[in-house]
Design an enzyme around this catalytic site. Structure first.
Site, mmCIF file in Angstrom:
data_model
loop_
_atom_site.group_PDB
_atom_site.id
_atom_site.type_symbol
_atom_site.label_atom_id
_atom_site.label_comp_id
_atom_site.label_asym_id
_atom_site.label_seq_id
_atom_site.Cartn_x
_atom_site.Cartn_y
_atom_site.Cartn_z
ATOM 1 N N LYS A 177 0.848 -1.196 0.000
ATOM 2 C CA LYS A 177 0.000 0.000 0.000
ATOM 3 C C LYS A 177 0.883 1.247 0.000
ATOM 4 C CE LYS A 177 -1.697 3.048 2.494
ATOM 5 N NZ LYS A 177 -1.831 4.175 1.562
ATOM 6 N N GLU A 252 9.907 1.980 10.280
ATOM 7 C CA GLU A 252 10.936 2.959 9.877
ATOM 8 C C GLU A 252 10.268 4.320 9.960
ATOM 9 O OE1 GLU A 252 13.991 2.170 8.785
ATOM 10 O OE2 GLU A 252 13.887 0.094 8.098
ATOM 11 N N CYS A 286 13.715 11.172 5.689
ATOM 12 C CA CYS A 286 13.707 10.786 7.108
ATOM 13 C C CYS A 286 15.074 11.019 7.740
ATOM 14 C CB CYS A 286 13.287 9.334 7.250
ATOM 15 S SG CYS A 286 14.287 8.207 6.269
ATOM 16 N N GLU A 387 10.382 16.821 13.876
ATOM 17 C CA GLU A 387 10.704 16.625 12.461
ATOM 18 C C GLU A 387 9.865 17.594 11.614
ATOM 19 O OE1 GLU A 387 9.200 13.091 10.361
ATOM 20 O OE2 GLU A 387 11.245 12.802 9.638
HETATM 21 P P1 NDP Z 1 2.361 8.783 7.152
HETATM 22 O O1 NDP Z 1 2.661 8.098 8.437
HETATM 23 O O2 NDP Z 1 1.307 9.796 7.124
HETATM 24 O O3 NDP Z 1 1.965 7.713 6.019
HETATM 25 C C1 NDP Z 1 2.812 6.633 5.679
HETATM 26 C C2 NDP Z 1 1.968 5.536 5.066
HETATM 27 O O4 NDP Z 1 1.065 5.048 6.062
HETATM 28 C C3 NDP Z 1 1.106 6.009 3.902
HETATM 29 O O5 NDP Z 1 0.998 4.977 2.944
HETATM 30 C C4 NDP Z 1 -0.231 6.268 4.584
HETATM 31 O O6 NDP Z 1 -1.341 6.209 3.710
HETATM 32 C C5 NDP Z 1 -0.262 5.125 5.578
HETATM 33 N N1 NDP Z 1 -1.170 5.365 6.694
HETATM 34 C C6 NDP Z 1 -1.590 6.545 7.203
HETATM 35 N N2 NDP Z 1 -2.451 6.337 8.231
HETATM 36 C C7 NDP Z 1 -2.570 4.993 8.370
HETATM 37 C C8 NDP Z 1 -3.314 4.149 9.237
HETATM 38 N N3 NDP Z 1 -4.122 4.648 10.171
HETATM 39 N N4 NDP Z 1 -3.194 2.816 9.096
HETATM 40 C C9 NDP Z 1 -2.375 2.294 8.161
HETATM 41 N N5 NDP Z 1 -1.672 3.036 7.281
HETATM 42 C C10 NDP Z 1 -1.747 4.377 7.396
HETATM 43 O O7 NDP Z 1 3.746 9.381 6.650
HETATM 44 P P2 NDP Z 1 4.029 10.225 5.336
HETATM 45 O O8 NDP Z 1 3.482 9.499 4.139
HETATM 46 O O9 NDP Z 1 3.641 11.637 5.553
HETATM 47 O O10 NDP Z 1 5.615 10.085 5.243
HETATM 48 C C11 NDP Z 1 6.486 10.947 5.865
HETATM 49 C C12 NDP Z 1 7.045 10.285 7.113
HETATM 50 O O11 NDP Z 1 7.728 9.095 6.771
HETATM 51 C C13 NDP Z 1 8.075 11.160 7.795
HETATM 52 O O12 NDP Z 1 7.869 11.178 9.170
HETATM 53 C C14 NDP Z 1 9.383 10.457 7.488
HETATM 54 O O13 NDP Z 1 10.392 10.706 8.423
HETATM 55 C C15 NDP Z 1 8.967 9.033 7.444
HETATM 56 N N6 NDP Z 1 9.947 8.261 6.703
HETATM 57 C C16 NDP Z 1 10.767 7.394 7.379
HETATM 58 C C17 NDP Z 1 11.762 6.700 6.720
HETATM 59 C C18 NDP Z 1 12.646 5.743 7.441
HETATM 60 O O14 NDP Z 1 13.188 4.855 6.784
HETATM 61 N N7 NDP Z 1 12.858 5.865 8.738
HETATM 62 C C19 NDP Z 1 11.984 6.878 5.284
HETATM 63 C C20 NDP Z 1 11.061 7.786 4.676
HETATM 64 C C21 NDP Z 1 10.084 8.454 5.379
HETATM 65 P P3 NDP Z 1 -2.024 7.569 3.170
HETATM 66 O O15 NDP Z 1 -1.006 8.221 2.334
HETATM 67 O O16 NDP Z 1 -3.171 7.087 2.398
HETATM 68 O O17 NDP Z 1 -2.399 8.368 4.384
#
Ligand code: NDP
Length: 495
Positions: A177, A252, A286, A387
């Site tokens: 997803k 992550e 990230c 962040e």
């Molecule tokens: P989110 O946590 O908002 O979303 C990440 C994923 O989770 C998306 O596919 C999102 O879907 C999904 N999601 C959101 N809510 C739910 C839920 N309730 N249940 C299950 N899945 C859910 O993060 P962002 O997309 O905004 O990404 C940015 C974040 O990711 C930053 O904090 C960044 O630091 C982190 N990140 C970490 C990395 C690492 O390796 N440590 C690497 C890259 C990013 P939808 O888009 O439909 O809401």
């Protein structure tokens, strides 16, 4: 709709279908234009994908496939990605606003990840364990079954590959997803996997609401493991749900990574590395090195050099050659970054450069924000603790090695760290003392499929990549095989 983009159908259980969920809009953040509106996945689509995955994974042709046969498919997927780099990178640049150079590098890294896990799959040995009794003892690894991957928008094809490649190599079926903000490129990955001969049902790609589809995956009884990359709040919630199910999950999450410049560092090397660490990907990374600590003796000179170099960065069109800082993913995210910078004023911050959108008619419609450096904040300020996920660097002076270790570690996150010094023993000491999943010495943001990656504290748990990255997607089983042929003496039965 551009003919260069996927057609908007989802890949559900090996079939290309219109989603049944709410519409998802992919926008091009350079000018705010719409790339495509597609029907996202619904809960029913996810159920279809999981059922197909269960059937496909249980098929002995896959479940018992020899490692070299799985590896052959993974290698073909890697090769297919490589051939498609120009197409993948233009789709991803349209979808995320990232520069073409960066999206091409992400695609190349995804190709490498598939090939790496093909090699790991083919060379991973089970163990004959040391005999401590009358049985031959072994520890073997088996697929988990149907697994889920949930990825964010900032580096989609690379984070997809980091999960899908080892999960397939381990013999599972995967439901992926991707983020609703970047729905397109993962569908291209599905097309390549299908063309590479991956049996039907082993991969589904379901752009769709996180709350609906993502949540369903985590809580579904047929999903045996989840790998999640995303924000800390979401990760914490999913970790709780997985805990209730007693299901393994890797998380992550976010970061607020310290970058430390000692007074003996090569200043040009350090300036270039610090700039790359925070402003590449427009800070939407990230591992962005978003807290910079500079030793007091060189603070003024270093910061002056850094500000000058920042102001010379080329901010512009993702498709233009030479662009270093592209627009952000969309206007809503740009506005959240701007709100953080506004908040920094209230905390006593002094904006040394940036702090606004570019004053340029050619960028007016885009989600642009200038690379920003803020001084004068305390390490306790909200701007330094949270962040921001944008092109915003907080810079602070420090006096001693002990001070900077304490300040670097005084944060909930523990994802990455950069150290700039010519004193190798010191670099090694500090690397050992900083809480972070990855430390770079005199470099930053380097990656390798063979080096495990992940975070500690609020940056998550678990590691991806590396040889152990395969094992994370398998169940381990101990097998004892009696070598005596005799009844157990406890039973009192004579042979
Ligand atoms: P989110 O946590 O908002 O979303 C990440 C994923 O989770 C998306 O596919 C999102 O879907 C999904 N999601 C959101 N809510 C739910 C839920 N309730 N249940 C299950 N899945 C859910 O993060 P962002 O997309 O905004 O990404 C940015 C974040 O990711 C930053 O904090 C960044 O630091 C982190 N990140 C970490 C990395 C690492 O390796 N440590 C690497 C890259 C990013 P939808 O888009 O439909 O809401």
């Amino acid at each position: 709709m551009s003919h260069d983009l996927p057609d908007g159908r989802l890949f559900i259980g090996g079939e290309w279908r219109e989603g049944q969920g709410a519409p998802i809009t992919s926008t091009y953040s350079h000018d705010g234009s719409v790339n495509m509106v597609l029907a996202g996945a619904s809960a029913a689509d996810a159920e279809t994908a999981i059922a197909a995955a269960k059937t496909a994974q249980a098929d002995p042709a896959w479940r018992n496939a020899l490692p070299q046969d799985r590896a052959r498919i993974l290698t073909r997927i890697g090769d297919g990605i490589e051939v498609a780099i120009p197409r993948i990178s233009q789709i991803q640049s349209r979808d995320t606003g990232k520069t073409l150079a960066e999206t091409a590098a992400l695609a190349a890294s995804a190709a490498g990840t598939f090939r790496y896990f093909a090699a790991v799959c083919e060379t991973a040995d089970d163990d004959l364990t040391t005999r401590r009794g009358t049985s031959l003892t072994a520890s073997v690894h088996e697929p988990i079954g149907v697994v889920g991957a949930i990825t964010p928008w900032n580096s989609p094809i690379a984070s997809d590959a980091q999960k899908v490649a080892p999960a397939l190599a381990a013999g599972n079926a995967v439901v992926l997803k991707p983020s609703s903000w970047s729905p397109l490129v993962s569908l291209e990955l599905a097309r390549i996997a299908e063309a590479a001969g991956l049996p039907k049902g082993l991969l589904s790609v379901l752009p769709g609401s996180g709350r609906e589809v993502g949540n369903l995956l985590v809580n579904h009884p047929d999903i045996g493991r989840i790998a999640f990359t995303g924000g800390t709040d979401t990760g914490r919630m999913l970790g709780e749900q997985a805990g209730r199910k007693l299901m393994p999950i890797s998380l992550e999450l976010g970061g607020k990574s310290p970058t430390i410049v000692f007074d003996d560092a090569d200043l040009d090397v350090a300036v270039a590395g610090v700039l790359f660490g925070i402003f590449s990907s427009t800070g939407q990374s990230c591992i962005a090195g978003s807290r910079l600590f500079v030793q007091r003796g060189i603070y003024d000179a270093f910061v002056a050099k850094l500000v000058a170099a920042t102001q010379a960065l080329r901010v512009g069109d993702p498709f233009a050659k030479g662009t270093q800082v592209a627009p952000m993913i969309n206007h809503a995210h740009r506005d959240s970054v701007a709100a953080y910078v506004a908040g920094a004023f209230d905390e006593g911050g002094v904006i040394l450069c940036g702090g606004t959108a570019p004053d340029d008619a050619a960028r007016a419609a885009g989600a642009y924000y200038l690379p920003t450096i803020i001084a004068g904040l305390s390490n306790d300020a909200k701007t330094c603790r949270e962040e921001i996920f944008g092109p915003v660097l907080c810079v602070l002076p420090f006096d001693s090695e002990e001070d900077v270790i304490a300040m670097g570690n005084d944060n909930d996150y523990g994802l990455a760290c950069g150290i700039w010094t010519r004193d190798f023993p010191r670099a090694w000491r500090v690397a050992g003392a900083i809480r972070a999943g990855t430390v770079w010495i005199n470099t930053y943001k380097q990656f390798s499929a063979s080096t495990p990656f992940g975070g500690d504290g609020a940056s998550g748990m678990g590691r991806e990549k590396g040889r152990a990255g395969l094992r994370a997607w398998q169940r381990q089983k101990g097998i004892y095989c009696d070598l005596t042929g005799q009844p157990h003496p406890w039973a009192g039965v004579s042979a």
